[in-house]
Motif scaffolding. Structure first.
Motif, PDB file in Angstrom:
ATOM      1  N   ARG A 407       9.596 -40.598 -16.513  1.00 57.60           N
ATOM      2  CA  ARG A 407       8.667 -39.999 -17.618  1.00 57.60           C
ATOM      3  C   ARG A 407       7.306 -40.334 -17.293  1.00 57.60           C
ATOM      4  N   GLN A 408       7.076 -41.351 -16.574  1.00 58.22           N
ATOM      5  CA  GLN A 408       5.750 -41.739 -16.311  1.00 58.22           C
ATOM      6  C   GLN A 408       5.187 -40.756 -15.218  1.00 58.22           C
ATOM      7  N   PHE A 409       6.039 -40.346 -14.551  1.00 55.58           N
ATOM      8  CA  PHE A 409       5.410 -39.274 -13.497  1.00 55.58           C
ATOM      9  C   PHE A 409       5.591 -37.816 -13.898  1.00 55.58           C
ATOM     10  N   VAL A 410       5.874 -37.605 -14.894  1.00 51.83           N
ATOM     11  CA  VAL A 410       5.948 -35.951 -15.632  1.00 51.83           C
ATOM     12  C   VAL A 410       4.448 -35.446 -15.641  1.00 51.83           C
ATOM     13  N   GLU A 411       4.104 -34.551 -15.524  1.00 48.82           N
ATOM     14  CA  GLU A 411       2.853 -33.869 -15.566  1.00 48.82           C
ATOM     15  C   GLU A 411       3.108 -32.479 -16.560  1.00 48.82           C
ATOM     16  N   ASN A 412       2.131 -32.080 -17.334  1.00 47.74           N
ATOM     17  CA  ASN A 412       2.079 -30.957 -18.033  1.00 47.74           C
ATOM     18  C   ASN A 412       1.678 -29.844 -17.365  1.00 47.74           C
ATOM     19  N   SER A 413       2.018 -28.653 -17.769  1.00 51.26           N
ATOM     20  CA  SER A 413       1.750 -27.552 -16.976  1.00 51.26           C
ATOM     21  C   SER A 413       0.287 -27.147 -16.739  1.00 51.26           C
ATOM     22  N   LYS A 414      -0.453 -27.615 -18.001  1.00 54.94           N
ATOM     23  CA  LYS A 414      -2.036 -27.369 -17.439  1.00 54.94           C
ATOM     24  C   LYS A 414      -2.481 -28.116 -16.077  1.00 54.94           C
ATOM     25  N   THR A 415      -1.987 -29.442 -15.920  1.00 59.04           N
ATOM     26  CA  THR A 415      -2.403 -30.077 -14.910  1.00 59.04           C
ATOM     27  C   THR A 415      -1.987 -29.439 -13.555  1.00 59.04           C
ATOM     28  N   VAL A 416      -0.574 -29.055 -13.705  1.00 60.52           N
ATOM     29  CA  VAL A 416       0.081 -28.516 -12.449  1.00 60.52           C
ATOM     30  C   VAL A 416      -0.789 -27.158 -12.244  1.00 60.52           C
ATOM     31  N   ALA A 417      -1.031 -26.181 -13.103  1.00 62.69           N
ATOM     32  CA  ALA A 417      -1.425 -24.876 -13.040  1.00 62.69           C
ATOM     33  C   ALA A 417      -2.954 -25.243 -12.440  1.00 62.69           C
ATOM     34  N   ALA A 418      -3.426 -26.080 -12.683  1.00 61.44           N
ATOM     35  CA  ALA A 418      -5.072 -26.228 -12.113  1.00 61.44           C
ATOM     36  C   ALA A 418      -4.804 -26.452 -10.446  1.00 61.44           C
ATOM     37  N   ARG A 419      -3.825 -27.305  -9.960  1.00 60.95           N
ATOM     38  CA  ARG A 419      -3.607 -27.384  -8.484  1.00 60.95           C
ATOM     39  C   ARG A 419      -3.229 -26.147  -8.025  1.00 60.95           C
ATOM     40  N   VAL A 420      -2.267 -25.118  -8.681  1.00 58.42           N
ATOM     41  CA  VAL A 420      -1.879 -23.988  -8.363  1.00 58.42           C
ATOM     42  C   VAL A 420      -2.923 -22.837  -7.966  1.00 58.42           C
ATOM     43  N   LEU A 421      -3.758 -22.946  -9.065  1.00 64.29           N
ATOM     44  CA  LEU A 421      -5.049 -22.004  -8.893  1.00 64.29           C
ATOM     45  C   LEU A 421      -5.807 -22.501  -7.849  1.00 64.29           C
ATOM     46  N   ALA A 422      -6.126 -23.804  -7.590  1.00 62.94           N
ATOM     47  CA  ALA A 422      -6.818 -23.950  -6.383  1.00 62.94           C
ATOM     48  C   ALA A 422      -6.288 -23.549  -5.046  1.00 62.94           C
ATOM     49  N   ARG A 424      -4.201 -21.254  -4.745  1.00 60.65           N
ATOM     50  CA  ARG A 424      -4.141 -19.820  -4.741  1.00 60.65           C
ATOM     51  C   ARG A 424      -5.694 -19.256  -3.993  1.00 60.65           C
ATOM     52  N   GLU A 425      -6.567 -19.900  -4.611  1.00 61.40           N
ATOM     53  CA  GLU A 425      -7.907 -19.769  -4.173  1.00 61.40           C
ATOM     54  C   GLU A 425      -8.225 -19.801  -2.869  1.00 61.40           C
ATOM     55  N   ARG A 426      -7.632 -20.859  -2.447  1.00 63.86           N
ATOM     56  CA  ARG A 426      -7.449 -21.044  -1.139  1.00 63.86           C
ATOM     57  C   ARG A 426      -6.917 -20.127  -0.180  1.00 63.86           C
ATOM     58  N   ALA A 427      -5.785 -19.687  -0.641  1.00 65.08           N
ATOM     59  CA  ALA A 427      -4.923 -18.506   0.271  1.00 65.08           C
ATOM     60  C   ALA A 427      -5.912 -17.521   0.209  1.00 65.08           C
ATOM     61  N   ALA A 428      -6.517 -17.034  -0.946  1.00 61.81           N
ATOM     62  CA  ALA A 428      -7.027 -15.881  -1.309  1.00 61.81           C
ATOM     63  C   ALA A 428      -8.371 -15.631  -0.303  1.00 61.81           C
ATOM     64  N   LYS A 429      -9.112 -16.784  -0.261  1.00 58.97           N
ATOM     65  CA  LYS A 429     -10.378 -16.788   0.696  1.00 58.97           C
ATOM     66  C   LYS A 429      -9.707 -16.536   2.139  1.00 58.97           C
ATOM     67  N   ARG A 430      -8.526 -17.396   2.597  1.00 58.95           N
ATOM     68  CA  ARG A 430      -8.144 -17.073   3.931  1.00 58.95           C
ATOM     69  C   ARG A 430      -7.630 -15.675   4.169  1.00 58.95           C
ATOM     70  N   LEU A 431      -7.162 -14.975   3.054  1.00 58.09           N
ATOM     71  CA  LEU A 431      -6.554 -13.685   3.157  1.00 58.09           C
ATOM     72  C   LEU A 431      -7.746 -12.605   2.931  1.00 58.09           C
ATOM     73  N   SER A 432      -8.773 -13.175   2.651  1.00 60.91           N
ATOM     74  CA  SER A 432      -9.877 -11.982   2.321  1.00 60.91           C
ATOM     75  C   SER A 432     -10.098 -10.879   3.398  1.00 60.91           C
ATOM     76  N   GLY A 433     -10.086  -9.769   2.936  1.00 58.88           N
ATOM     77  CA  GLY A 433     -10.472  -8.475   3.786  1.00 58.88           C
ATOM     78  C   GLY A 433      -9.015  -8.018   4.196  1.00 58.88           C
ATOM     79  N   THR A 434      -7.861  -8.455   3.489  1.00 58.15           N
ATOM     80  CA  THR A 434      -6.696  -7.878   3.517  1.00 58.15           C
ATOM     81  C   THR A 434      -6.189  -7.554   2.343  1.00 58.15           C
ATOM     82  N   PRO A 435      -5.051  -6.600   2.069  1.00 58.25           N
ATOM     83  CA  PRO A 435      -4.474  -6.323   0.914  1.00 58.25           C
ATOM     84  C   PRO A 435      -3.858  -7.415   0.193  1.00 58.25           C
ATOM     85  N   TRP A 436      -3.505  -8.727   0.910  1.00 55.42           N
ATOM     86  CA  TRP A 436      -2.382  -9.697   0.218  1.00 55.42           C
ATOM     87  C   TRP A 436      -3.212 -10.691  -0.337  1.00 55.42           C
ATOM     88  N   ARG A 437      -2.910 -11.425  -1.322  1.00 58.05           N
ATOM     89  CA  ARG A 437      -3.351 -12.543  -1.800  1.00 58.05           C
ATOM     90  C   ARG A 437      -2.763 -13.687  -1.892  1.00 58.05           C
TER      91      ARG A 437
END
Length: 511
Positions: A407-422, A424-437
């Motif tokens: 229970r002390q290690f459980v994170e809510n969706s908002k916290t995990v979603a922030a890491r997921v967004l970061a 995805r942004e890193r991947a999108a920057k690497r894949l910029s100029g291609t049709p993939w994201r």
């Protein structure tokens, strides 16, 4: 002889194609003839149009009327052509200026009293009209909020045939769409109240869910009932970022054609969640229909999550039909009338019990299934299908002590979603100029060229390739997951640690 022309749109899958509607009112035996490959619903338009015109106090021409829909070789289906047929007849009969209707697009079904009823597929139809450039589209008032989502298109909402005719006669400024203010778009088609913090005692599965969300990967969870497989799958959409505008238009177009748009918002701005029952047919999953081809679950889950609960209970041919859309991101449905292609790039999440009786031996229960029965049960998930699943996780039952400690290690969706967004942004920057994201979309050719990890990072995969436990397709999956793990760790490229973790995820379940 008088001829008038108007334009409408025919839908082929989720693609709109311009249809020119011509009406010829001339001498001959009184009657109306509809030509141009109409279906039954469109053939009935002659009666709806006649009643709508008469009940709107406009005279029905006592002459021979021929309505032609061009191109004649394109099958036309549905009732969205009613308004274009009515306007072209009114123009040919001289009741409205023929030159006023020639360049407009008309979409809508007519009621017998002249009301203009909403129709399915308005968004992809308006997108099809927009390809002509500088388009003006007349739509039912109830569909106006959906139609104005398309940029650079003039939308004219009408609620009644008389309202439309008076505007065409007078040439005044058209009525403006009345767009309601929505407080908040729907988060997803899953339960909006769910949160990842609800799942306790499954740290490995929660981590796998985060990696799947960050890279767009597929997931298989194996474990007895009550371990949280369904809870985890339902919370995956809460970790995903909002859809980008072009993706949101794609998803909204599919749901518009299927008639499943949310009632409280004209655009689907969140990744959809689709969970078909295990009795669903192949046509329900892939798409189909005898006359009008409808999108299936794989297309309704486009840019979102397709959850197959109790996956071995699905017929094997239904499961194997997922293989092609998992690879290509689209599905082609072929019927005698032609072929229709729908987009179908989704994240597949499958959940399965270890055997038919689903008794957990780790908790002292006695399984009644023989090894042969177990192999036959999980054997319904074919090797080629599992080869396309990036991550495999075993979910076991947790003891009370493990639940309390986690229970002390459980994170809510908002916290995990922030890491997921970061990530995805890193991947999108690497894949910029291609049709993939996302990492899951990168093709194999580039994966082993421009995005190949170092030789040191690939060392963990060598022995598995030599022994045959890792296929060439599996190697691609491992590399993609390794890149996602590197993005989550804010690294420029995956190292041996990320490759080892990705390989363990891919080999995580042995059937």
């Amino acid at each position: 002889m008088a001829v008038a022309r108007a334009r409408s749109v025919a839908l082929v899958g989720v693609t709109g194609r311009t249809v020119e509607v011509e009406a010829d009112v001339g001498n001959g035996l009184a009657g109306i003839h509809l030509i141009g490959l109409p279906d039954t619903a469109l053939s009935e338009a002659r009666d709806r149009v006649r009643s709508a015109m008469v009940n709107s106090n406009y005279p029905w021409p006592d002459a021979r009327i021929i309505v032609s829909l061009f191109p004649a070789s394109l099958p036309k289906r549905g009732s969205q052509f009613d308004l274009a047929i009515a306007v072209s007849i009114l123009g040919a009969a001289g009741l409205v200026p023929a030159e006023r209707v020639a360049d407009l697009f008309f979409l809508g079904e007519l009621g017998l009293d002249g009301r203009i009823r909403p129709v399915r597929g308005v968004l992809p139809s308006v997108l099809g009209a927009a390809k002509q450039g500088d388009a003006t589209v007349v739509v039912p008032a109830a569909n106006s909020a959906e139609a104005v989502l398309v940029p650079d298109v003039r939308v004219v909402p009408v609620a009644h045939l008389r309202q439309l005719v008076e505007w065409l006669r007078k040439g005044d400024d058209p009525p403006e769409p009345q767009i309601e203010a929505y407080e908040e778009p729907p988060r997803s088609t899953a339960d909006p109240m769910v949160d990842l913090a609800d799942v306790v005692g499954q740290p490995v599965a929660r981590r796998a869910l985060e990696v799947c969300a960050a890279g767009g990967h597929n997931l298989w969870m194996l474990g007895p009932p009550g371990t949280g497989k369904t809870l985890l799958a339902e919370r995956l959409p809460t970790l995903l970022p909002d859809l980008e505008l072009d993706h949101a238009l794609e998803v909204t177009a599919i749901h518009s054609v299927a008639g499943s748009l949310p009632s409280n918002a004209p655009m689907v701005s969140r990744p959809p969640f689709v969970g078909p029952h295990h009795t669903a047919t192949a046509a329900a999953i892939i798409g189909g229909g005898s006359t009008i081809v409808r999108p299936g679950a794989v297309s309704l889950a486009h840019r979102g999550v397709l959850f197959m609960d109790e996956a071995p209970e699905f017929p094997r041919h239904v499961l194997d039909s997922l293989r092609q859309p998992l690879e290509s991101g689209r599905v082609t449905v072929s019927r005698s009338a032609g072929s229709v292609t729908f987009p179908a790039r989704f994240m597949l999440v499958m959940a399965a019990n270890p055997c038919p009786c689903a008794r957990a031996e780790d908790q002292g229960d006695t399984c009644r299934c023989s090894p042969t029965v177990r192999r036959r049960y999980l054997g319904r998930l074919s090797g080629p299908l599992l080869d396309r699943v990036d991550m495999k996780v075993t979910v076991a039952r947790s003891s009370r002590r493990e639940l309390m400690a986690d229970r002390q290690f459980v994170e809510n969706s908002k916290t995990v979603a922030a890491r997921v967004l970061a990530a995805r942004e890193r991947a999108a920057k690497r894949l910029s100029g291609t049709p993939w994201r996302t990492n899951a979309e990168v093709p194999s050719s580039l994966l082993h060229a421009d995005y190949r990890p170092s030789a040191a990072a690939m060392k963990p995969t060598t022995s598995c390739l030599d022994s045959g436990t890792l296929s060439a397709r599996g190697l691609d999956r491992v590399v993609r997951v390794a890149w996602t793990l590197a993005d989550l760790a804010d690294k420029d490229s995956p190292g041996e640690e990320e490759t080892t973790a990705a390989l363990s995820f891919w080999l995580g379940v042995e059937s």
